[in-house]
Scaffold this motif. Structure first.
Motif, short mmCIF file in Angstrom:
data_model
loop_
_atom_site.label_atom_id
_atom_site.label_comp_id
_atom_site.label_asym_id
_atom_site.label_seq_id
_atom_site.Cartn_x
_atom_site.Cartn_y
_atom_site.Cartn_z
N MET A 1 73.59 1.42 -27.86
CA MET A 1 72.63 0.35 -28.11
C MET A 1 72.11 -0.19 -26.79
SD MET A 1 73.23 -3.15 -30.34
CE MET A 1 74.72 -3.60 -29.42
N LYS A 2 70.79 -0.42 -26.78
CA LYS A 2 70.15 -1.01 -25.61
C LYS A 2 69.63 -2.40 -25.99
CE LYS A 2 68.52 3.31 -23.47
NZ LYS A 2 68.94 4.28 -24.50
N ILE B 1 66.05 -5.68 -28.85
CA ILE B 1 66.83 -4.45 -29.01
C ILE B 1 65.85 -3.28 -28.98
CG2 ILE B 1 66.76 -4.60 -31.55
CD1 ILE B 1 69.62 -3.42 -31.56
N LYS C 1 64.91 3.57 -31.80
CA LYS C 1 65.10 4.99 -31.48
C LYS C 1 63.89 5.62 -30.81
CE LYS C 1 63.85 6.53 -36.15
NZ LYS C 1 62.56 7.09 -35.78
N LEU D 1 78.75 -7.50 -30.53
CA LEU D 1 77.93 -6.32 -30.25
C LEU D 1 77.91 -5.37 -31.46
CD1 LEU D 1 78.92 -5.55 -26.55
CD2 LEU D 1 76.76 -6.52 -27.37
N ALA D 2 79.05 -5.25 -32.13
CA ALA D 2 79.09 -4.40 -33.32
C ALA D 2 78.17 -4.93 -34.41
CB ALA D 2 80.52 -4.29 -33.83
N ALA E 1 74.72 -3.96 -33.47
CA ALA E 1 74.52 -2.52 -33.62
C ALA E 1 74.33 -2.13 -35.08
CB ALA E 1 75.71 -1.77 -33.03
N THR F 1 75.22 -0.46 -23.97
CA THR F 1 76.62 -0.64 -24.35
C THR F 1 77.44 0.60 -23.98
OG1 THR F 1 76.03 0.04 -26.59
CG2 THR F 1 76.20 -2.33 -26.14
N ASP G 1 79.54 2.44 -25.52
CA ASP G 1 79.61 3.59 -26.41
C ASP G 1 78.45 4.54 -26.19
OD1 ASP G 1 78.11 1.36 -27.56
OD2 ASP G 1 77.80 2.64 -29.28
N GLU G 2 77.29 4.03 -25.79
CA GLU G 2 76.14 4.87 -25.52
C GLU G 2 76.21 5.51 -24.14
OE1 GLU G 2 71.26 4.44 -25.50
OE2 GLU G 2 72.45 3.37 -26.98
#
Length: 280
Positions: free
Chosen positions: A1-2, A16, A19, A43-44, A47, A187, A189-190
């Motif tokens: 996520m950006k 945010i 895609k 953050l979750a 997302a 984030t 995870d990305e």
């Protein structure tokens, strides 16, 4: 996520990135991207939102720093062995820490203002680490759980102030506009492994810095753990982690520095790009 913040200085709105790379307005969900939004749970929740359900930000909106409310802007010096060599300084046994004034933080594409009397203002592309949860005496194995995400930082530096006028490095690091941050908070995870990211910087279209976070002497987890022994890291704090070779100070056959009218382009793999115009 950006995540990002867009709008005029001091009146930025949360955003945010969808895609397709378009910015969507998050202000119906949260008032800002700041310390209260950086925990893993928050953050979750962001997302889980489908960005296409949100309105588009205005076309060509100015980007501000991707996080607000930063209370500590901590920097690491000589954290790439080849940069230490070009600076004529020994590789440190422990991380060299200094601070950048939070007042120098600005958007990624805002103009850079040369300080009055400056003769040696320099560029430095750096990997920024944005803290998500309070960290104090954290183990290296747990350090990345305290990281909300990563960003591009241009750690601008006035070398005469930093190295020739005594005292600490801080006086050459926190001049107004010397902390462009963004465009995004990306984030963890990305991003994945933060020690595998390509880095580059151009001045007036000339490539002067090329490197990778893989050659950092002290990696992100080490730095977060180490710094947390000396100060409590707070949500929204930013650590900028050092630069690869190619700064003005290390140019051959002799150093050269920024001047009015120069244009700086820089970027880090997965984290986006910045562009600044230098003004007097």
């Amino acid at each position: 996520m950006k995540l990002c913040r867009f709008g005029s200085p001091g009146a930025e709105r949360p955003g945010i990135v969808d895609k397709d790379g378009a910015i969507r307005d998050l202000s119906s969900i949260v008032t800002d991207i700041g310390p209260d939004q950086l925990s893993r749970a928050r953050l979750a929740a962001l997302a889980a939102i489908d960005p296409v359900t949100l309105p588009l930000a205005p076309a060509r909106a100015r980007l501000g720093p991707p996080v607000s409310g930063t209370r500590q802007f901590i920097a690491v010096g000589l954290n790439f062995s080849d940069h230490a060599a070009e600076s004529g300084m020994p590789i440190p046994d422990e991380p060299i820490l200094f601070t950048k004034g939070v007042s120098c933080i600005q958007g990624p594409n805002d103009d850079v203002l040369l300080p009055r009397g400056s003769t040696k203002s320099d560029w430095e592309v750096e990997l920024g680490v944005i803290i998500g949860t309070t960290a104090s005496y954290v183990a290296e194995a747990d350090a990345l759980t305290h990281v909300a995400g990563y960003c591009v930082v241009n750690d601008l530096s006035e070398r005469e102030y930093q190295l020739e006028r005594g005292g600490t490095w801080d006086k050459g690091k926190g001049c107004p506009t010397f902390g462009p941050i963004g465009p995004w908070l990306v984030t963890g995870d990305e991003v994945g492994d933060p020690q595998t990211l390509g880095m580059w910087l151009d001045v007036n279209g000339k490539r002067v810095q090329t490197g990778t976070s893989a050659t950092m002497i002290f990696g992100v987890a080490t730095l977060v753990s180490y710094i947390s022994r000396f100060m409590t890291l707070l949500p929204g704090d930013i650590i900028t982690t050092g630069t690869p070779p190619g700064v003005g100070l290390g140019q051959k056959p002799e150093p050269w520095y920024l001047k009015t009218g120069d244009v700086i382009d820089l970027g880090i793999e997965k984290l986006g790009v910045q562009r600044q115009r230098v003004i007097g």
